[in-house]
Design a protein around this motif. Structure first.
Motif, PDB file in Angstrom:
ATOM      1  N   UNK A  92     -14.865 -17.255   5.886  1.00 25.60           N
ATOM      2  CA  UNK A  92     -14.890 -16.532   7.161  1.00 25.60           C
ATOM      3  C   UNK A  92     -13.559 -16.725   7.907  1.00 25.60           C
ATOM      4  N   UNK A 110     -10.636 -17.432   6.631  1.00 25.88           N
ATOM      5  CA  UNK A 110      -9.561 -16.692   5.941  1.00 25.88           C
ATOM      6  C   UNK A 110      -9.594 -15.235   6.380  1.00 25.88           C
ATOM      7  N   UNK A 111     -10.800 -14.658   6.420  1.00 27.84           N
ATOM      8  CA  UNK A 111     -10.928 -13.245   6.786  1.00 27.84           C
ATOM      9  C   UNK A 111     -10.458 -13.029   8.229  1.00 27.84           C
ATOM     10  N   UNK A 163      -6.630 -13.415   8.781  1.00 33.55           N
ATOM     11  CA  UNK A 163      -5.809 -12.348   8.219  1.00 33.55           C
ATOM     12  C   UNK A 163      -6.026 -11.008   8.901  1.00 33.55           C
ATOM     13  N   UNK A 164      -7.213 -10.803   9.468  1.00 30.43           N
ATOM     14  CA  UNK A 164      -7.375  -9.602  10.288  1.00 30.43           C
ATOM     15  C   UNK A 164      -6.452  -9.706  11.507  1.00 30.43           C
ATOM     16  N   UNK A 211      -2.978  -9.081  10.469  1.00 31.58           N
ATOM     17  CA  UNK A 211      -2.735  -7.683  10.177  1.00 31.58           C
ATOM     18  C   UNK A 211      -2.534  -6.886  11.457  1.00 31.58           C
ATOM     19  N   UNK A 262      -0.059  -3.332   2.856  1.00 22.84           N
ATOM     20  CA  UNK A 262      -0.321  -3.890   4.189  1.00 22.84           C
ATOM     21  C   UNK A 262      -0.483  -5.407   4.063  1.00 22.84           C
ATOM     22  N   UNK A 263       0.228  -6.130   4.897  1.00 22.15           N
ATOM     23  CA  UNK A 263       0.107  -7.591   4.907  1.00 22.15           C
ATOM     24  C   UNK A 263      -1.317  -8.001   5.223  1.00 22.15           C
ATOM     25  N   UNK A 264      -1.802  -8.997   4.518  1.00 21.04           N
ATOM     26  CA  UNK A 264      -3.092  -9.546   4.908  1.00 21.04           C
ATOM     27  C   UNK A 264      -4.287  -8.965   4.173  1.00 21.04           C
ATOM     28  N   UNK A 265      -4.138  -7.751   3.627  1.00 19.74           N
ATOM     29  CA  UNK A 265      -5.265  -7.133   2.921  1.00 19.74           C
ATOM     30  C   UNK A 265      -5.731  -8.024   1.777  1.00 19.74           C
ATOM     31  N   UNK A 273      -5.531 -11.271   1.417  1.00 16.37           N
ATOM     32  CA  UNK A 273      -6.273 -12.444   1.846  1.00 16.37           C
ATOM     33  C   UNK A 273      -7.669 -12.082   2.347  1.00 16.37           C
ATOM     34  N   UNK A 274      -7.773 -10.944   3.015  1.00 15.73           N
ATOM     35  CA  UNK A 274      -9.086 -10.536   3.517  1.00 15.73           C
ATOM     36  C   UNK A 274     -10.028 -10.275   2.343  1.00 15.73           C
ATOM     37  N   UNK A 275      -9.519  -9.535   1.347  1.00 14.40           N
ATOM     38  CA  UNK A 275     -10.338  -9.252   0.166  1.00 14.40           C
ATOM     39  C   UNK A 275     -10.710 -10.552  -0.544  1.00 14.40           C
ATOM     40  N   UNK A 292     -11.082 -13.501   0.838  1.00  8.76           N
ATOM     41  CA  UNK A 292     -12.140 -14.138   1.624  1.00  8.76           C
ATOM     42  C   UNK A 292     -13.495 -13.479   1.388  1.00  8.76           C
ATOM     43  N   UNK A 293     -13.497 -12.146   1.315  1.00  7.30           N
ATOM     44  CA  UNK A 293     -14.760 -11.437   1.106  1.00  7.30           C
ATOM     45  C   UNK A 293     -15.328 -11.765  -0.282  1.00  7.30           C
ATOM     46  N   UNK A 304     -16.902 -15.128  -0.256  1.00  4.89           N
ATOM     47  CA  UNK A 304     -18.169 -15.087   0.459  1.00  4.89           C
ATOM     48  C   UNK A 304     -19.262 -14.471  -0.415  1.00  4.89           C
TER      49      UNK A 304
END
Lengths: 289, 328
Positions: free
Chosen positions: A104, A106-107, A110-111, A114, B290-293, B295-297, B299-300, B303
């Motif tokens: 959570x 990490x998400x 990074x949001x 972004x 896009x920066x960060x995409x 890391x978000x993926x 994290x998902x 999870x």
């Protein structure tokens, strides 16, 4: 370095410490009731700081009046997170919960990265350059405002747990979840409210901290660690303990910053943590488990 | 059971043979990724001894990685000490650090999350200490001199090509796997599992809980620091900021939790899955731009794995493959 100088450093540390304490209160409330260690705490803090930043730069609302808004936003965030995600992991082992909240974190980080980019942002209020003088003491106006507001929010929280029905019900869940269920309390909902309140504390603390420091997305893990140090110093689950821990850490940071070196200040906080874990694992104000 | 008749052993030997042949065909990119996988698997197995077998949650294993890396690296830089000698020093220092943390933690009954936080505190404390220690380059870092002759592999000094590092990492991983298996099948392995499941019951049965847990900490610390020595010589640079960071501690344990904590093959599977995921998302992220995409993926995905397979991927895959069950 004379006595007045030290008095000034100490009072600045004390005031900042109160804001730290409010942040840690959120962590303490969540752990105290649900036994969940919120490893995404610093990330929520950063979200709150950016929310306050946006409200100021876009709408011109300065952080103190924005506080109820940001706290409300974080409450909703916390409530939904608990309802939709964390609730199903309440019985899981520590490392699974840790990993869940870590992913959570990490998400969220990074949001934020972004949306806002990696640069540090800060806000300049008119009050940022003013100060009060109290005899020989010179106190930054914003620091005083932040500290008193933090203290006020903490009092409100204490009153909520002490005097309201919902607050009492949450304490009942913390003491005995099964018993709470037996007497007909909606434990899931109360847990979600608790997580929301924990997040709202972070929201309030984030607004106030924005008055004192710059914000950037990678602050999050620092604040998570800081929160842990504080609640363990004071005693996990103890409200007064969190504030006391916050003040201690604020003091230790301020003093080690001027006496030794600013880059060493976190070492002193960790040193304090190690000492307390060994000498009084339940924390200074914590009850024996 | 004969080794060759066990289906698991057959699969394992096949995999090993394949891994041994990889450098003949693989390019530098693939090789570097495989080295990452192997070293992550190795470190994951080291952590697994303490957490997976004995149930002691450490979130500060970056401490041992860093101590090993700095001991090996600094001795090499200052005195030209070969890494295999430096590793002994690194392991000794790590064992000492493990003794301090374990003794304090276990004697003072710091348990569960509190113990994990104690280990973080020690790692962070040491990180700041190294940030200010001039002999190891402080916060500006320590750099290992490159080999005079880049094409010649010198195994004794660990200076050479990616292929050599690959075989060293493979050797370490195989050794750690074999060692973990040997530990689990001995008396100490059963003691650990007893403590992991119920410490009070283990105590009541006459197991010396303190001593048994300490052995797990010390073995785990020594193994981890050897991985640190490898990282120092593979990367040729060391910064306290990165080698001791909490992110490294987290990275180190992710693979094992995802793969299946307490299992023998889980750390390896977890390292493969996470590295593949990371690399795949990097390529995908480069396309989206896009920066960060990424890391978000990432994290998902973490999870999702937790929600769908909370016990780890290996126990699930093992039963799908029809391999013998049990605790491993």
């Amino acid at each position: 370095m004379d006595a007045t100088f030290f008095m000034n450093v100490i009072s600045a540390g004390l005031l900042t410490g109160l804001v730290y304490g409010l942040m840690a209160l959120g962590l303490s409330v969540i752990f105290g009731v649900m036994r969940v260690v919120n490893f995404a705490h610093g990330d929520m803090m950063v979200v709150a700081m950016y929310a306050a930043f946006l409200l100021y730069t876009k709408l011109g609302i300065s952080p103190v009046p924005a506080l109820p808004l940001v706290a409300g936003l974080l409450f909703v965030m916390g409530y939904l997170l608990q309802r939709l995600l964390i609730n199903r992991f309440l019985g899981a082992t520590e490392h699974i919960q840790f990993l869940l909240l870590l992913s959570l974190a990490i998400i969220i980080t990074n949001i934020v990265l972004m949306v806002f980019g990696p640069d540090a942002r800060n806000i300049q209020l008119d009050a940022s350059f003013e100060s009060y003088s109290l005899g020989p003491l010179i106190l930054d106006k914003v620091r005083v405002i932040a500290a008193f507001t933090a203290g006020g929010v903490a009092m409100l929280l204490w009153a909520f747990f002490r005097y309201t029905t919902t607050g009492t019900a949450i304490r009942a869940c913390a003491d005995n979840p099964v018993g709470a269920r037996v007497v007909g309390l909606d434990v899931e909902k109360l847990y979600a409210v608790t997580f929301g309140i924990g997040a709202a504390c972070v929201g309030a603390a984030g607004c106030l901290l924005l008055l004192l420091v710059d914000v950037h997305p990678h602050l999050s893990s620092d604040y998570t660690l800081l929160g842990f140090i504080i609640v363990i110093l004071g005693g996990l689950g103890s409200l007064g303990g969190a504030l006391l821990g916050g003040i201690l850490v604020g003091l230790s940071e301020a003093l080690s910053g001027v006496l030794i070196s600013p880059s060493l200040k976190s070492m002193f906080s960790f040193g304090l943590l190690i000492l307390v874990l060994l000498l009084r694992p339940q924390g200074i104000l914590g009850k024996k488990p | 059971m004969s080794l060759l008749h066990d289906r698991r052993a057959q699969l394992l030997l096949g995999l090993l043979a394949l891994m041994a042949l990889v450098p003949l065909a693989a390019g530098d990119y693939l090789l570097s990724i495989l080295i990452t996988v192997l070293i992550q698997a190795y470190l994951g197995m080291s952590w697994n001894v303490m957490m997976g077998f004995a149930g002691q949650f450490s979130l500060g294993h970056a401490l041992y990685v860093g101590l090993g890396a700095y001991a090996g690296g600094a001795l090499f830089v200052h005195y030209g000490t070969p890494p295999w000698i430096g590793a002994i020093a690194g392991m000794a220092v790590s064992v000492l650090a493990g003794t301090v943390i374990g003794t304090l933690g276990f004697r003072f009954k710091v348990m569960g999350v509190y113990f994990a936080l104690l280990t973080i505190a020690f790692a962070e404390f040491t990180r700041v200490l190294f940030d200010h220690w001039g002999w190891v380059g402080a916060s500006s870092g320590l750099f290992l001199p490159p080999a005079a002759n880049a094409s010649a592999d010198n195994l004794w000094l660990l200076r050479g090509s990616a292929t050599m590092f690959y075989y060293v990492a493979l050797g370490m991983t195989v050794a750690a796997f074999w060692f973990s298996r040997a530990l689990l099948m001995r008396r100490i392995g059963y003691y650990w599992q007893a403590i992991r499941e119920d410490q009070d019951a283990a105590d009541a049965l006459g197991i010396d809980v303190f001593r048994t847990k300490m052995i797990a900490v010390l073995i785990s610390a020594a193994m981890t620091s050897l991985g640190g020595v490898f990282l120092a010589f593979f990367n040729n640079n060391l910064y306290p900021e990165s080698i001791f960071s909490m992110h490294r501690s987290i990275e180190l344990i992710l693979g094992t939790i995802i793969g299946g904590i307490g299992t023998l093959f889980g750390p390896i599977l977890g390292a493969v899955v996470l590295t593949a995921l990371g690399e795949g998302l990097t390529i995908l992220g480069a396309h989206i731009g896009i920066d960060g995409v990424k890391q978000i993926a990432y994290g998902i995905c973490l999870m999702l794995i937790l929600i769908l397979k909370p016990g780890g991927l290996w126990p699930w895959l093992r039963s799908r493959l029809g391999l013998a069950g049990g605790t491993r």
